[in-house]
Structure formats: structure tokens, C-alpha cells
Design a protein around this motif. Sequence first.
Motif, PDB file in Angstrom:
ATOM      1  N   ILE A 199       0.831  -1.211   0.000  1.00  0.00           N
ATOM      2  CA  ILE A 199       0.000   0.000   0.000  1.00  0.00           C
ATOM      3  C   ILE A 199       0.867   1.263   0.000  1.00  0.00           C
ATOM      4  O   ILE A 199       0.524   2.260  -0.641  1.00  0.00           O
ATOM      5  CB  ILE A 199      -0.975   0.022   1.194  1.00  0.00           C
ATOM      6  N   LEU A 216      -7.935  -3.437  -1.179  1.00  0.00           N
ATOM      7  CA  LEU A 216      -8.080  -2.195  -1.931  1.00  0.00           C
ATOM      8  C   LEU A 216      -9.453  -2.105  -2.597  1.00  0.00           C
ATOM      9  O   LEU A 216     -10.033  -1.023  -2.710  1.00  0.00           O
ATOM     10  CB  LEU A 216      -6.970  -2.078  -2.977  1.00  0.00           C
ATOM     11  N   LEU A 252      -7.078   0.968  -7.542  1.00  0.00           N
ATOM     12  CA  LEU A 252      -6.950  -0.479  -7.682  1.00  0.00           C
ATOM     13  C   LEU A 252      -6.004  -0.855  -8.811  1.00  0.00           C
ATOM     14  O   LEU A 252      -5.357  -1.909  -8.785  1.00  0.00           O
ATOM     15  CB  LEU A 252      -8.335  -1.090  -7.922  1.00  0.00           C
TER      16      LEU A 252
END
Length: 429
Positions: free
Chosen positions: A312, A357, A365
Amino acid sequence: MKAFKKLYVQVLAAIALAIVFGLVDPQHARAMKPLGEGFIALLKLMLGPIIFCTVVHGIGHIKDFRKLGRLGLKTFLYFEVVSTIAMVVGYGIVSWLRPGDGLHASVLAEAGHGVDKVIEAGAADFSLTHFLLSIIPRTLVLAFVTGDILPVLFVSLLAGGALAVAARPDWVAFKLLDEAQTLVFKMLGFIMRLSPLGAFGAMAAAVGSHGGNTLIYLLRYILTYYAAALFFVFVVLGLVAASAGLSIFRILYVIRDEAVLAMGTAASEAAFPRLVSKLGQAGCDEAVVGFVLPAGYSFNIDGASLYMACGIGFIAQATDTPLPWSQALALLAVMLVTSKGGAGAAGGALVKLTATLQSTRALPLSGVGLLFGIDRILAIATSTTNVIGNSVAVMVLAKWEGLFDRQKFNACARRDDSGSRATLKASSS
């Protein structure tokens, strides 16, 4: 040539040959993929019987259920604390080194090949309720059909608990379990002779498919991720092991075969069958191994936690998406749930990250496409960290519970591979 008789030396040699082969002849290297897939399939074939025999045999001899409850509570508290630390370490290192700066959104189009398949796989609705219900198989037999660890563990815990309550010392069930364990570990011994071949096929296919171009423009992230994994293993797990009076270096030496096998196949599940016997040889009580190790493969996936936390941070940097620490911590809290289960297999962590996500919409995404091309390379560190993390968990919890034999651990740490095989053969006879 004596050193070449050792299993981890054979696997390392196979990995080295596979890397060279993949770079020199990518087309034929990709054709080696069935060797790796076939070997992992053989090992997965043994997961259900090994978990069932080990858990039932270990718990069946426990008469003090307060001790089992205490072990269970300590185990899951340990899992959550260490997994949380893994995520904070991963996100912190990526935020500090910032490997995604400079890629920008233009790289996504180049790296996005194949990402639709991953998004589709990870986009399934995830909820805690669905996860908990999936642990309960529709039938007893189905638990051993799907290949998932948690349903097998659930049935094994029920059977072991029932045996501990109802069985008498002269019951034939105990003898049958002993003989079944001997049989499955003999079968495992046959399969493990193929591990260099399996590692060669998996690594050759990975290098042949994703070697050159992907490695060049994402090398910074690969190095950052491997640095995070090394920091977690030697600093975090090293401190955890030291708190129980154990050395992380001696633990690594004991499980070197299993760690190298996970590295070569990029799947931590490949090392599970051997870990069961190895940790028992290293002084851990059978009940602790039988309970903590299978549970750890679903609840203590340290490598997957690192993968998702680093992912992330990297995606946020690469897509120029602001992600303050407050929002990042909230996202990490969600991933403590979504990372559980199913991430022990190759590619599992990527699917779990995609599912997170997809459900939170905190980051684009499409950023998953950046990781798709190098997932197999990252999975080498992920799977190896999973194996080391779960091995440390078993040893530390056994030590805390007073169910750890220091003399057996020291003997196993000193023993060479020939001695290890002789002991394994003797214990299986």
C-alpha cells in the motif's frame, strides 16, 4: 561432494541453475513451470493427513484442558501482536526509503498486463463473518478435499478434544494414529527427494517470465521489500526469540532446509510438512507443534503482512496518492483481518491485497498492476518470512509454556544433515 548430499545445498544449487537458465533461455525456462507446480501439489497432498495426525495425536494426550485454553489464548495474542508489528515495520520502511517516487501513473499502463485477472480474483466480497463460516466444512470429508488448512485444523481439534475426553489408555486409536504418522512421514520422505527438481522448475519459470524488464524499473522496490523482510527477521523476530532465551541464528540453522525450500518454491505451504517433524526434533512438544503451526499458517502470516503493508505504501507513492499516517493505520487495521487465511500459497498475498483495496477504495486499484509483474520475485521473501515467523512462534510459545526441550534443540542445532536424516528415519521406524 559430501556437502552436496545436504538437502538445502541441493536446493540452492537448483535455484542457481534455474536463474541462469531463465536468463539465458527464457522460452524453455517458462516450460519448466509444471515441475514446480507438480512438486507443490504433491506437498499439498500431504497437508491434510499430517495436520490431522499431528493435532489429534498431540491433543488426544492432553488431559488438562486449562493448559490447552491457556496455550490457545497466548497463541492468538502472539499472532496479532507480531502481525501488527510486521505491518508497521513494512509500511514504515517503505515510507522512509520511498521506492515508488518517480514512477507516476504512466508506468501503470506498462506494468498492468494481467492485472485484471488478479483484480477479479481478489474482488470477491470479504467479511469477517464469511471468513469464520468458511472454517466450518459442509462435511467431514470435504475438509480434506478443498486443501484449505483451517477446515482441517477445525476437524482435527474436534477429533483431538473428543479423543482426550473419551479415550482410555488402551484404546487402539492411539496405536492407529502412531502408525498413520509413521506412514505419512515416510510418504513425505519420498516426496522431499524431488525438492531440488521442484525448486528448479518454479524458479526457472519465474525468471523466464518476469526476469529482465520488470526487474530493471522496479528494482528499488524489490530491494526495499527484501530489506524490510531482513529487518523483520533479524531484528523483530530476533528480539522475540531472545525474550524466550533463544537465538534467531540457531533457529535459522535448525530450519535451514525448510526456509530454502520455501524460498525456492515461493510458497510457504511447501515447507509445512517438514516443519512439523523438524520442530518436534528441535525440542518443541508435539501438542504445541500440532496446534500452533497449523494455526500460524492462517493467522500468523508475517510475510504476507509485510507484503500488504509495503504494497500500500508503494502503490500510494507510485500513483502520487496522498496517504497520511492516520489513514494508513486505519488501512493496516483492516488488513489485520483481510490478511488471514489463504496467503500461504504463492500469489495469495497479492490477492488479499487486491481484495483490501477493492473493499476500502483507499488507493487506485490499478496500482496492483505494478506488483503483478514482480509478485513471484517478492513471493520468495514473503514465503521464507512466513516459514521463519511460524517456526519462531512455535519455539517461543513452547518455551513460554514449559514444553520445550533445550537439550534436543541444542543437539538439533549442532547436528549435520546426515544426522538429521538418521534421526528422522529412526523416529519414523
